[in-house]
Design an enzyme around this catalytic site. Sequence first.
Site, PDB file in Angstrom:
ATOM      1  N   CYS A  51       0.838  -1.197   0.000  1.00  0.00           N
ATOM      2  CA  CYS A  51       0.000   0.000   0.000  1.00  0.00           C
ATOM      3  C   CYS A  51       0.877   1.252   0.000  1.00  0.00           C
ATOM      4  CB  CYS A  51      -0.976  -0.040   1.168  1.00  0.00           C
ATOM      5  SG  CYS A  51      -2.443   0.938   0.835  1.00  0.00           S
TER       6      CYS A  51
ATOM      7  N   HIS B 213      -3.649  -5.016   0.420  1.00  0.00           N
ATOM      8  CA  HIS B 213      -3.025  -5.589   1.626  1.00  0.00           C
ATOM      9  C   HIS B 213      -3.159  -7.107   1.598  1.00  0.00           C
ATOM     10  CE1 HIS B 213      -2.532  -1.817   3.978  1.00  0.00           C
ATOM     11  NE2 HIS B 213      -3.515  -1.413   3.193  1.00  0.00           N
TER      12      HIS B 213
ATOM     13  N   GLU C 253      -1.806  -9.235   3.313  1.00  0.00           N
ATOM     14  CA  GLU C 253      -1.686  -9.863   4.644  1.00  0.00           C
ATOM     15  C   GLU C 253      -3.030 -10.278   5.231  1.00  0.00           C
ATOM     16  OE1 GLU C 253      -0.991  -6.722   3.900  1.00  0.00           O
ATOM     17  OE2 GLU C 253      -1.507  -5.306   5.492  1.00  0.00           O
TER      18      GLU C 253
END
Length: 592
Positions: A398, A525, A527
């Site tokens: 990001c 993102h 994750e």
Amino acid sequence: MKYVLVTGGVVSGLGKGVTASSIGLLLQACGLRVTSIKIDPYLNTDAGTMSPFEHGEVFVLDDGGEVDLDLGNYERFLDSTLTRDNNITTGKIYQSVIDKERKGDYLGRTVQVVPHITDAIQDWIERVANVPVDGKEGPPDVCVIELGGTIGDIESMPFIEALGQFSYKVGPGNFCLVHVSLVPVLSVVGEQKTKPTQHSVRGLRSLGLTPNILACRSTKALEENVKTKLSQFCHVPEVNIVTLYDVPNIWHVPLMLRDQKAHEAILKELNLLSNAVKPDLAEWTARTKIYDTLHVPVRIAMVGKYTGLTDSYLSVLKALLHASVACHKKLAIEWVAASDLEEITAQETPDVHKAAWDLLKGADGILVPGGFGDRGVQGKILATKYARENQVPFLGICLGMQLAVVEFARSILGFHDANSTEFEPETSSPCVIFMPEGSTTHMGGTMRLGSRRTYFQVADCKSAKLYGNAKFVDERHRHRYEVNPDMISEIEKAGLSFVGKDETGCRMEIVELPSHPYFVGAQFHPEFKSRPGKPSALFLGLIAAASGCLESVLQTGGKVNKVSINGVANGIATGKVHQNGNVYSNGNGLHH
Ligand code: GLN
């Protein structure tokens, strides 16, 4: 529908979230379909406007909900996909009641905490509990509800009252209360003390809730006489008292609960014994064992803003861990405060500056995570430049991706004042700009949020291969700025490749530097969708590159194979990868 409520007593920070997730996983392993709700008794409507420095990271869901990080734990442990409604806050409840009041729905009555707020809470729980979160049809079997905060907090009173009414309404056999408490050991006498738990159970009872199970945090397993005492004073059968003693890592918690037969106690309270099977945690156990035995380190420098509170980057750390375990490497995080890398630190505190650079230079890989605000931006740019010039594996997420573009424009295109307009509105080379649909007046929920599709533009790039040669991927977003579409062709001509774009082709999603061993940036993102047995593709790429096995992972379309993990013949090494790059293994009990 059956409900398991998890409350906490004595002190905060007992790991209620992990306990609730572990209970969910254990029940799932018994063949039940499980969903979860987190109650946060604060007034914020959602976690979106809260500082990660105070509350830990803001977790983002597919539907764009910005929620408490505990929902991340639920998703990771249960491999589920939750919605924003699975996170209840005081703000959301009051807003829904006030909206109804303004519409005139209460027909002239006085609107009160009891019954209007308490009814709204119960209705919300019942509605959300019935929504499937595992991709299957029909309502789940069990809903695990975690009540944030500690029993006795003023903020949680309406929720306690509502949950007391709710347990009465759904009736015995449908509701099980697990109270997580602390049994401290006084170092002088080495004795496990039960008084704090007794008091907190008394508090719970005085508010109309009766615990069925006690989960006691303690350094070691509870002694038998301590259990007997707790049982007598708290009116909880001894078999329903479990100890959550210290373990090497949180993956042990579901195993520890199973070993103490917590599932049997819960299933009995819920009248589900005959519906459940013996818990199958073979895959989980095998992975936990691998995690415990890893010793070859992979050093990743996290160049962030909040290096004091690791919860600020919880999902990033988990994603790094999932990938490291898949590559059989012991994750070593080197925290580098971005601002320590900057020239100003060199002048003011040269030792700090040198220490930060030494850490960065000693790392096998560099990660620049997402962020807001200009603190540390220059330091992140310097770290990115170092990674690019020195062939160090790099992942920018990001803001990290946006800054990689800024750095490239400055160093390679020679646009010395290139910047994001977030930090320099007047820059003559705005490589990152405010997105046209954003709001400049309202901060809450106005970003580009949640799951969006990225289409690969180049088949022969590292990220497409890591994602299992997929044509597109859906990942979660949370940003206001984007790479300036007007500068793309210039940047691409200079060698930075935008290999992933949104459906319009105008919004940049993934950048790569083809000439570099692993230099990848993502606007999204990744994750948030990483799971213990299914590491996120781009994180797997970083860890594989940092441990020298990226080539073999790429050649096999994102698989982690035998060759790639240098002689580790067992475990996930023999795995194969699913369409989206998730690692699945075969023949070693680690398959998903
Ligand atoms: N501040 C940047 C933006 O709003 C990056 C956001 C982030 O890293 N999550 O676009």
